[in-house]
Design an enzyme around this catalytic site. Structure first.
Site, PDB file in Angstrom:
ATOM      1  N   GLY A  86      28.176 -15.957  -8.611  1.00  0.00           N
ATOM      2  CA  GLY A  86      27.104 -16.922  -8.749  1.00  0.00           C
ATOM      3  C   GLY A  86      26.755 -17.566  -7.429  1.00  0.00           C
ATOM      4  O   GLY A  86      27.470 -17.425  -6.439  1.00  0.00           O
ATOM      5  N   GLY A 132      23.620 -20.637  -5.563  1.00  0.00           N
ATOM      6  CA  GLY A 132      22.863 -21.859  -5.761  1.00  0.00           C
ATOM      7  C   GLY A 132      21.727 -21.726  -6.749  1.00  0.00           C
ATOM      8  O   GLY A 132      21.304 -22.709  -7.349  1.00  0.00           O
ATOM      9  N   ASP A 184      18.877 -15.338   5.676  1.00  0.00           N
ATOM     10  CA  ASP A 184      20.178 -15.807   5.194  1.00  0.00           C
ATOM     11  C   ASP A 184      21.230 -14.695   5.288  1.00  0.00           C
ATOM     12  O   ASP A 184      21.902 -14.371   4.305  1.00  0.00           O
ATOM     13  CB  ASP A 184      20.057 -16.302   3.743  1.00  0.00           C
ATOM     14  CG  ASP A 184      21.240 -17.194   3.331  1.00  0.00           C
ATOM     15  OD1 ASP A 184      21.962 -17.669   4.234  1.00  0.00           O
ATOM     16  OD2 ASP A 184      21.428 -17.398   2.123  1.00  0.00           O
TER      17      ASP A 184
END
Length: 806
Positions: A503, A505, A617
């Site tokens: 998982g 954000g 990112d």
């Protein structure tokens, strides 16, 4: 004692001498002399065996040509660098000859007719046939030399007559006296080296290169030469392999190039696709690597799909015929030669009523509207349509702000995507349009009824098909080849989202199995506002691209607030679980290959997609590993699409602390160099096997990049930097190379950082890298004891203060 007066013995010796001559010619000689010829399987080879010349056959064609190919380079398909008789092949190589006649190198076919010659004017030459030799040089230049000429100058060279390939040392020139151009011209197809439609030429006025279609339409330009690079090819400033130079005098103007490293094998090719391509030979993988190409995509090439052909970059093959048309030559299309275009399935009936033909709406790029149209003075779109309908010669019409345009001839550069600005309506026989969407009130097939009724019928059919075939998806045109999934079926596939893989954000990722037993990873976005933004970003960036080092997005689901993304399943999870875990320890060789694979993925995103994609990112968590530990760049939720006409994009969303480039913190618009910085910070973690800011046993935060830079600067033992869990089992050369690359990637000034294509070449061993300066930012991160003092993300003002107080 031998009796040399014996006639039989004399004949034997003569035959032996002749045989020896043939053997010497076909086993590595680089020269054809006046009493020699090439026939059959005989060849000549350059001195160091770089190139070989002889008869060759292109693909499955029955025709033979005299050509030159790479001798040392041996990919699956022979790489041809030059062809003599491009337009006049021979059918029997054993009865054909390449020889010197009358001071020229000529090719005689089976009938002993001359079909190709160097065409040196014998009236102005003092040479004789006996003094002329043809020599194949190691740079791929076939030259004629005159033994009576003491200067040793060539009297003819193949470099002056290039085909589709531009070799180092060759040139593409313009004769300032005669106006004659040297063209780099594509093959017609992969099996036909005759001149194709696409050519590269020099424009001396603009000091630039142009690519033309059919020697007329210009569809790409390099931009003017400024002494260092071409203005519209800014990537050249990041290319340290080639040394380009421009020469201009009263007689001629030309560009030439060389390689800084003579060990590198490279070539430029005017490809059958209409793109100019730059290739590098990779010895490690024994294949040619596409290093650079322009235009970026085939669909940007003028007339690529021929008349009435439609180009879609998201599909393969890229070309298809418009509805109501078939390929003019199926065999040519099978060889990716689409230049012949398409022809009508049914000729439209002239003089009949409008019921016999209708119009298919297509589109064309606004800057490449098909030419050869006639402008009519009419008052409306209906009047324009009517004018075409009753004109037997009219093939299509368009009505826009410029008025009514009518096409009587062929149409190029079309697409059925209907996304471009110029809408064009092509006249098609009604029976060929049956069941297809028609425009301006034309009936849709044979279906009669209201729009609501049509939607209900189609919906019911789709439901029945899905149930009967257990296929719960439908391809949609909006997102190219992506699949639109149904939420209920994804819920079933993931067993009610029970098998959680991880998982972040914006949501969680679950393992699922489709009805055809394909295992997938389903990302369920949970934050409505942020999730919607990430959802759109991922679909728009990687929805239609595929690369071995970029995770594949199979499809999506968008039902109300439910936003889900479906990817290929990666059995080895994310990279961070392997780098920072004792259970899944990666050896050094695997780490190095993963670093190289990530670089290749970023090169694709930055330089080879239709739009430049900045990931924004890059970190170990966003690199996935398949069953063979092949890396896949993933999680494009923060990615930014950047048109090729722009170099920067302003974004308020930032990546992950610890991988952020300095420009992120100052609030300026970013470039692809932000990804380069993040890549460099991640490479330090490849080396150490720990987070850059991970706490040491004494509780202090040791900043590894600072330590690595100091070890490099001081010349200390580089293996002391390597993950101690590997027990020193690492290559000193590779560790040094990765350290230097990482230091270069995290330079403060983004202009001094490398492009990812340079990083890829360094890791592949194609480029050397010197020790870059120590990044000044490292001084802000660590004090004299290498203890982190710049740990949290600072504001733009704080960043400015830090930069003003080094």
């Amino acid at each position: 004692m031998l009796n040399f007066t014996n006639p039989l013995m004399e004949l034997f010796l003569l035959l032996l001498l002749s045989f020896s001559l043939i053997i010497s010619l076909s086993s590595g000689a680089d020269t054809i002399t006046a009493n020699q010829s090439i026939s059959g399987d005989q060849t000549i080879t350059s001195k160091d065996e770089n190139f070989e010349l002889g008869f060759f056959k292109a693909g499955n064609s029955s025709n033979y040509y005299i050509g030159m190919w790479y001798k040392k380079v041996k990919p699956v398909t022979q790489t041809i660098a030059w062809v003599a008789n491009r337009e006049t092949p021979v059918s029997n190589r054993f009865q054909s000859e390449l020889k010197i006649i009358g001071g020229n190198l000529v090719l005689l076919n089976e009938s002993k007719s001359q079909i190709w010659s160097t065409n040196i004017n014998s009236s102005t030459s003092t040479s004789t046939s006996s003094s002329i030799t043809a020599v194949l040089l190691d740079d791929g230049n076939l030259v004629l030399r005159d033994g009576l000429n003491s200067s040793g100058d060539h009297i003819w060279q193949s470099f002056d007559f290039p085909g589709d390939t531009w070799l180092p040392g060759g040139r593409i020139a313009y004769n300032n006296i005669t106006g004659k151009k040297q063209l780099l011209t594509s093959w017609k197809s992969s099996e036909d080296p005759s001149e194709g439609l696409f050519s590269l030429e020099l424009d001396p006025k603009g000091k630039q290169y142009l690519i033309r279609w059919n020697r007329s339409e210009v569809y790409w330009t390099s931009g003017s030469w400024n002494g260092e690079i071409f203005s519209l090819a800014p990537e050249m400033r990041l290319n340290y392999i080639y040394n380009f130079s421009y020469v201009e005098n009263e007689n001629e103007s030309y560009f030439t190039y060389s390689l800084y490293n003579s060990e590198i094998i490279s070539r430029f090719v005017m490809d059958v696709s209409g793109q100019i391509k730059q290739f590098l030979w990779l010895e490690s993988s024994q294949q040619w690597n596409l290093f650079w190409s322009q235009p970026k995509t085939e669909c940007e090439v003028y007339g690529y799909c021929g008349a009435f052909g439609s180009c879609r970059q998201s599909e393969f093959p890229f070309c298809s015929c418009l509805t109501g048309f078939d390929p003019k030559s199926e065999s040519d299309w099978g060889l990716s030669d689409f230049s012949g275009g398409c022809v009508r399935k049914t000729e439209v009936q002239c003089g009949r009523t409008s019921e016999k033909h209708g119009f298919l709406r297509v589109s064309a790029p606004a800057n490449r509207k098909p030419s050869n149209f006639t402008v009519l003075a009419v008052g409306s779109g209906e009047d324009c349509k009517r004018a075409c309908l009753h004109n037997c010669s009219c093939n299509a019409y368009s009505y826009d702000s410029n008025g009514c345009s009518i096409w009587n001839g062929e149409l190029l550069n079309l697409s059925e995507d209907n996304n471009n600005e110029t809408a064009i309506y092509v006249k098609v026989a009604s029976k060929d349009l049956r069941g297809e969407k028609k425009n301006n009130g034309v009936i849709i097939g044979e279906v009669v009824g209201s729009v609501v009724g049509l939607v209900l019928i189609v919906g019911m059919i789709l439901v029945l098909v899905c149930r009967n075939n257990r296929r719960f998806f439908a391809k949609i045109g909006v997102e190219g080849s992506l699949v639109s999934f149904v939420y209920r079926d994804l819920k079933t596939a993931t067993k009610n989202f029970s098998d959680k893989l991880g998982g972040g954000g914006f949501g969680s990722v679950f393992k699922g199995t489709l009805p055809d037993s394909t295992v997938v990873a389903v990302k369920k976005l949970e934050s409505i506002s942020q999730g919607e933004k990430q959802f759109r970003s991922e679909v728009s960036t990687i929805g239609t691209i595929q690369h071995v080092n970029v995770v594949r997005l199979r499809g999506f689901c968008s039902e109300g607030n439910s936003k889900l993304l479906v990817y290929d399943y990666m059995p080895n999870g994310s990279l961070d679980a392997h780098l920072f875990s004792n259970e899944k320890l990666l050896n050094w060789k695997t780490r190095y290959q993963i670093a190289l694979g990530i670089a290749r993925g970023l090169v694709y995103l930055h330089e080879k997609c239709r739009d430049c994609i900045i990931h924004c990112d890059i970190k170990p968590e966003n690199i996935l590993l398949d069953g063979d530990l092949c890396p896949k760049v993933a999680d494009f939720g923060l990615a930014k699409l950047l048109g090729r006409d722009f170099s920067r994009v302003l974004t308020t969303t930032r990546g992950t602390r610890g991988y952020l480039a300095p420009e992120w913190l100052s609030g300026v618009a970013i470039t692809t160099k932000a990804d380069v910085y993040s890549y460099g910070m991640m490479i330090f973690e490849f080396i150490s096997g720990t987070r850059n800011f991970e706490q040491s046993e004494d509780g202090k935060n040791k900043f590894f990049p600072m330590r690595a830079a100091n070890v490099l600067m001081d010349g200390d033992d580089i293996l002391t930097l390597v993950d101690p869990r590997l027990n020193g089992d690492a290559s000193v050369e590779d560790v040094t190379k990765l350290c230097k690359v990482a230091c270069w990637c995290i330079q403060d000034d983004e202009e001094t950082r490398p492009a990812m294509s340079q990083v890829e070449q360094i890791l592949e061993g194609l480029l050397d890298v010197n020790m870059p300066p120590k990044p000044r930012a490292l001084e802000f991160f660590a004090d004299d004891d290498h203890q982190v003092v710049f740990f949290t993300e600072c504001s733009p003002s704080q960043s400015s203060q830090a930069k003003s107080n080094p």
